[in-house]
Structures are given as structure tokens and as C-alpha cells.
Design a protein around this motif. Structure first.
Motif, mmCIF file in Angstrom:
data_model
loop_
_atom_site.group_PDB
_atom_site.id
_atom_site.type_symbol
_atom_site.label_atom_id
_atom_site.label_comp_id
_atom_site.label_asym_id
_atom_site.label_seq_id
_atom_site.Cartn_x
_atom_site.Cartn_y
_atom_site.Cartn_z
ATOM 1 N N MET B 1 1.686 -0.518 -4.263
ATOM 2 C CA MET B 1 0.768 0.578 -4.603
ATOM 3 C C MET B 1 -0.394 0.579 -3.630
ATOM 4 O O MET B 1 -1.473 0.095 -3.908
ATOM 5 N N SER B 2 -0.111 1.141 -2.452
ATOM 6 C CA SER B 2 -1.111 1.063 -1.389
ATOM 7 C C SER B 2 -2.458 1.618 -1.865
ATOM 8 O O SER B 2 -3.296 0.884 -2.313
ATOM 9 N N LEU B 4 -4.421 5.706 -2.690
ATOM 10 C CA LEU B 4 -4.558 7.137 -2.439
ATOM 11 C C LEU B 4 -5.522 7.365 -1.284
ATOM 12 O O LEU B 4 -6.470 6.623 -1.116
ATOM 13 N N GLN B 8 -4.801 13.148 1.471
ATOM 14 C CA GLN B 8 -3.835 13.637 0.493
ATOM 15 C C GLN B 8 -4.505 14.495 -0.571
ATOM 16 O O GLN B 8 -3.957 15.512 -1.008
ATOM 17 N N ASP B 41 5.270 13.122 -0.508
ATOM 18 C CA ASP B 41 4.908 11.707 -0.500
ATOM 19 C C ASP B 41 3.875 11.397 -1.578
ATOM 20 O O ASP B 41 3.930 10.352 -2.228
ATOM 21 N N LEU B 42 2.932 12.311 -1.735
ATOM 22 C CA LEU B 42 1.901 12.099 -2.756
ATOM 23 C C LEU B 42 2.541 12.015 -4.138
ATOM 24 O O LEU B 42 2.250 11.112 -4.921
ATOM 25 N N ARG B 44 5.588 11.276 -4.819
ATOM 26 C CA ARG B 44 6.376 10.058 -4.907
ATOM 27 C C ARG B 44 5.457 8.863 -5.143
ATOM 28 O O ARG B 44 5.732 7.991 -5.957
ATOM 29 N N HIS B 45 4.329 8.858 -4.449
ATOM 30 C CA HIS B 45 3.369 7.764 -4.592
ATOM 31 C C HIS B 45 2.870 7.658 -6.030
ATOM 32 O O HIS B 45 2.743 6.575 -6.588
#
Lengths: 326, 326
Positions: B1-2, B4, B8, B41-42, B44-45
Motif C-alpha cells: 500500500m504505497s 496516494l 492522482q 490505477d487509482l 485498483r490502488h
DNA sequence: GCTCACTCATATCCGCACGGTATCAATCCG
DNA sequence: CGGATTGATACCGTGCGGATATGAGTGAGC
């Protein structure tokens, strides 16, 4: 003027908290040189010197102080956005209620029951965090609403008081103070509370760097799904042990004290100890109907409970008008 | 979980506001494909679907709605951090006061004078923005404190009321309503206010996408350095022209109305129009001594002014007890 | 006072992620 | 059924963030 990035904020906060590039880099899981460069770029970007640094010392400039503060709240805001979005995307969203175990004045079961009768009711998830974790949990999106006693740091929160109750001093039964006929705050100078603050300065602890501790179990949940939040470094059981040993003392609302009567611990009235108010708190910008319903349910329950307590009190007064406290 | 990233958030807000990837990409100054990928990607993140999209339509999911809201406040928080840091780094920091020109109940000169006598006084910078721009200015760090009339959206702000005064209806002198002996809000159904809201629904305008308009000059500053903030799309002069023409009507505090008496415009009492309160507002987390000093100075001045007004009012009542309004 | 250890800054290289162009696929409209 | 619109996919290049190596300034110890 491109745009500030979250990564830069994280880096700066780390350096500002450590006041040491090496340790900050280690904490961030990176090497020191890119961190130095990132901070330099950040300062260049802002056109402001944030850190005064020699090769031996790092210090915050005034601008750095204000930026540290704002950067923290900004970081909270983005993690809150992420968490709330994740939560809102769940197939069955729930209402996450943060509270410290036992600090509900016995209202929680009734509140939960009343809430479930509301139209906007959702499954409730209880986050039993340590004292002082409720507010951060609201800010960073782990919780939707919190139940907690004053005083606390209510920045950016809407608040609804539920009920006010006096507090008692919990101390070892063999403590010399327990033999005194009356007490006031000044008598407690030099004693320490569970969070380390001196007892004669009753307020919230100074906001140091937020620590993240290990896991730990917690007493029986009243109801609903229970999730361990940022776990209590000292749960009530340990605290009572310490009180019994005489190493600390503590102020407790009567509702909590009455649930934890035990040998070895005495409760005493302190004349000038201000009462505490159990309040609901939630983010000001909350538009959630579930939060509104919870507030409605809780205030109704609290009102009823206060009325009951009043009649109880009246009856008690009639039966034993001058009975001493415990 | 890098973690946000701000980029983005900006992307998502753009798409969510435009509900169109192409236009959003154009607004962001980039091509459409990377934007699509970034949103994917957001999502998905976060593990959450934020936008429901067919090849012909884009719509927000419930989770997207809440994320849009939180993302906006998070973006505000980071730009505020940047702005405040830049400002705090200035060699001579100033106190930036946001207000709408003339909406100071005549208190501003006295407040500024009183403030300058405070220990924590700073040079004052006035930001004369349009109505409704004061709150955003506080949130994104352009202003340190604001002077504005209720009602307004006070999310995340501390507030100190200064003085309450009744409001009058400003309308064209030849308006049929001007001939009526008494008015109430219901009589104004169908009329429109300067911001486009119907007059019988007196509240804040719906929060649409924030627009940024062109430059424009503004009336004489009372004192201090004056900077044009987000300029007023309609300044008071233009508004009065429109009122004179009968195309709009407006509610004005008596203090504003008394400064703008002119032929062609009539002021009338409206029975059930709630009064307005001029308040100070500032970010809740402000720890600035200058802000505190300004609040002290302003409340003192307002208190004195209200006392004066009371005696004036008493005298007026004695002289002409039943004098009609204008 | 010289040296060593500590700590932050600079230099250089590298990999990847972000953004661009080209293209496809699906849906709406005439 | 064909053209137009719009979002998704494929592929590629470049810029930026991160690592390693090294320099430079400062306080501590002998």
C-alpha cells in the motif's frame, strides 16, 4: 508552479520530526542523499527555507514549523480520503464507531439498539482504541464517529455532548491520600497519570510524534463487530494493576469507576476536579445519513439515561441523604 | 500500500467534475489515454470502483462521490500548506484578512486601528474577494482570517460573531413590490438574487465547480495593502445597476444599505427576513498569535460599536418613534 | 591543535513510471 | 449499416526519483 506532492510532505514531516536526515531516511526506507535533495527541491519549490541545518544540527525555521503543522493535516486529509473511499466501496458499508473500551457511561448497548431502529442504520463496527486515538481515527478516515470524554482536541470536529458526570480519583487503597477526609487537585502534585502527565495538570497530553505500538487484546466488546484499532499501550486492566501498586493514580468517570470496584483500589472525591462530559464527535464535513442517525439515537438515549439517573439520584437522596462517596 | 499521490487526486477531481475523460484531460493539459490509465490505477490502488463508465457515459459511484468530496478537501489542505509556508517565509509576514468590500458594517477602520495597537500586530493585507470566496481563501491558505456575514459554510472554521444587524431588501424604486406597505419572503418567490439563487430560498448557493474569472478593479480600500483576490464576477456597482433595472433584487445589511442610498433603488423591510451576523472566521487549527490578536481587537471594537448603536437607537426611538424605514 | 567520527551536501548513474502517439473497440445517431 | 464519438489498450521515449560513491564542514577527544 507545478504542484506539491504527497511524497515531499511525507519526507519533510519525517525530517522535521527526527531533526536528522539519516534517521529520517532510515524511517522512510530510503537512502539519505535523495532525501536531502528532495528537501532542497521542496524548499526551492516553495521559495522558503524550512530547515536550518549545519553539518551537526538540524532545526526548524518558523516557516518550517507552520509547514510541519499544515503538512501533517494535509497528509491526514489524503489518507482519510483513501480510507473513506475504500470503506465506502465495501459491498456492505458499516458505521465505524471509535471509543475507548468502558468509556461509554454504560450507554453503548442502548445507543446501538436505538441506532438499529433508525432508518439509516448500518452494521456497526467498533474501534476500541486507546485514549487519544479517537480523534486521529476520525481525522484519517478510520472511524466515522467517536464517543469520547472531554477534554480532547476537537479541531475540525462537530461535537454533540451526551451527558456530563463527575469524576473520581482512583488510587491504591493503602495510599496515604486515601485516608484523607477531603482532597483537592493541589494534593496530587507530583503524582502521575497513566499517560505520564503530572496529575495536577489535568488536560490532554502534549502532542508528540504519533507512535505506533504492537498488537494487544482488549476486554469484552459490548456488541457488533469489533476491530482492534491502534491498540492501547496500557489497557484498563494493566492500569488498575499499576494503581493498586500505588505507582500511578487516575481520574475516572463514576460510570467507569462503578464497573471496576475491587479490593486494593479506593475511589475518592476530589473537590475541585472538573467533571467530564461524554460527547459524540464526527468530521464536520460528514454528509453521512448514518452518522446523523447515530447522533439522533445517541442523544435520545443519553437524554433518557440522564432523566433516569436524575430520578435514581432523587430516590437515593431520599433513602440516604448524606451517604459518603464509597 | 504505497501511498496516494496528489497528482492522482487532481486527475480524479477533474474527471469527476467533467464526467468526460477527453475534456478532463484537456483541462489537465495532457492526453486522454494516460488519464484513463491513471484513473484505472487509482481505482485498483483503492480497490474501489469510483466511476461507472460506458463508452458513452461517465458517472460517479457512491464511493466516487465521497472520494470526490474528500479529495477536494485534501487538495485544499496541501495547497494551503504550500501557501501558508510561502507566506510564513516572507521576510515581513503579514496578516491576510479576507472580506467582501463594504461588508464590514463600517467597523474595519476601527478594527484595523485597534489591531495595530496589539502586541502581536502585523502589517495587514486585505483580500477583497467576492461573496463566497472568503471561506475557500481560508481553506487554501490565501487568507489567515475572514470577515463575512452569515449565513455561510463554516466547515472546519472557528467563528466569533461580531455584531448582528437586520437586513433590508434592495429593489428597483419602480418595482411593484416597492409600493407594498409590508413584505414577507413569500412575496419574493420567483425573484432572483445576484448569485442566481431564487430569492425565497435564502441560503448559500449550491457548491458548483469553482470558477476562476478575469481581473477587475475594486472600490477604495480602507487601509493597508490591498490585493485583489479571486475577483468578484459582479461587484456591488454592477449589482446596483441590475437592481435599478429591476432584473434582480438583493438583501443587504442596513450598514451596507445606508452607504448606498441612491435614486432608482428602494430599500424595504421584509417581515420574516432573518437578520445577518457579521462574523470573524479562521481555520480551527490556527496557532497564530496575530490571528488571536485580531480577534481580540475586532470583538472589542464590535462590542463598543454595538453599545454605541444601542444608544443611537434609543435616541432615534425617542426622536421619531414610528418613523418608517426610508 | 590535530585527528577522527559524524552528518549533511554534491556528483553521477540507473531504472521505472508517467506521459505521448497510434490504434482498437464499443456505443449512439442518422 | 456507416460514421462519429469516446474510452481502453499497446508501445515507446524521457524525465525524475532513488542508489552509490564521495566531499566537506563541525564538534569531541586525546
Amino acid at each position: 508552479m507545478s504542484e506539491l506532492e504527497v511524497r515531499q510532505l511525507r519526507y519533510f514531516v519525517a525530517v522535521a520530526e527526527e531533526l536528522h536526515f539519516g534517521r529520517a531516511a532510515e524511517r522512510l526506507g530510503m537512502a539519505q542523499p535523495p532525501l536531502s535533495r528532495a528537501i532542497r527541491d521542496l524548499e526551492r519549490h516553495l521559495g522558503v527555507r524550512l530547515l536550518e541545518r549545519t553539518t551537526r544540527q538540524v532545526a526548524l525555521t518558523p516557516a518550517g514549523e507552520v509547514f510541519l503543522h499544515d503538512a501533517r493535516t494535509a497528509l491526514d486529509a489524503v489518507t482519510a480520503a483513501a480510507r473513506r473511499a475504500r470503506h465506502a466501496g465495501q459491498p456492505t458499508p458499516s458505521l465505524r464507531v471509535a471509543l475507548k473500551a468502558d468509556f461509554d457511561a454504560g450507554l453503548l448497548p442502548r445507543i446501538l439498539a436505538a441506532f438499529q431502529r433508525e432508518d439509516a442504520a448500518l452494521p456497526v463496527e467498533l474501534l476500541l482504541g486507546g485514549r487519544g486515538d479517537q480523534v486521529p481515527a476520525l481525522h484519517d478516515g478510520r472511524a466515522d464517529i467517536a464517543l469520547l470524554p472531554t477534554p480532547f482536541d476537537n479541531h475540525d470536529l462537530d461535537v454533540e455532548p451526551l451527558l456530563t458526570e463527575p469524576r473520581l480519583l482512583a488510587l491504591a487503597a493503602d495510599d496515604p491520600l486515601a485516608a484523607r477526609s477531603s482532597l483537592c487537585l493541589a494534593d496530587l502534585a507530583g503524582r502521575s497519570l497513566p499517560d505520564g502527565t503530572p496529575a495536577d495538570r489535568d488536560g490532554r497530553p502534549p502532542t508528540t510524534a504519533r507512535t505506533q505500538n504492537g498488537r494487544e487484546q482488549s476486554p469484552s466488546p459490548p456488541r457488533g463487530r469489533v476491530v482492534e484499532a491502534q491498540p492501547t499501550p496500557l489497557d484498563l486492566a494493566k492500569i488498575f494493576n499499576l494503581i493498586e501498586l500505588g505507582s500511578i493514580i487516575m481520574f475516572l468517570p463514576v460510570s467507569v469507576a462503578s464497573r471496576h470496584r475491587r479490593l486494593g483500589i479506593a475511589y475518592r472525591n476530589v473537590g475541585d476536579l472538573p467533571p467530564t462530559t461524554l460527547v459524540l464527535a464526527w468530521p464536520q464535513d460528514s454528509r453521512s445519513p448514518a452518522v446523523a442517525a447515530f447522533v439522533r439515537a445517541a442523544t435520545a438515549v443519553a437524554k433518557a439515561a440522564q432523566a433516569d439517573a436524575q430520578t435514581d439520584q432523587d430516590q437515593t437522596d431520599q433513602e440516604a441523604p448524606q451517604r459518603a462517596m464509597m
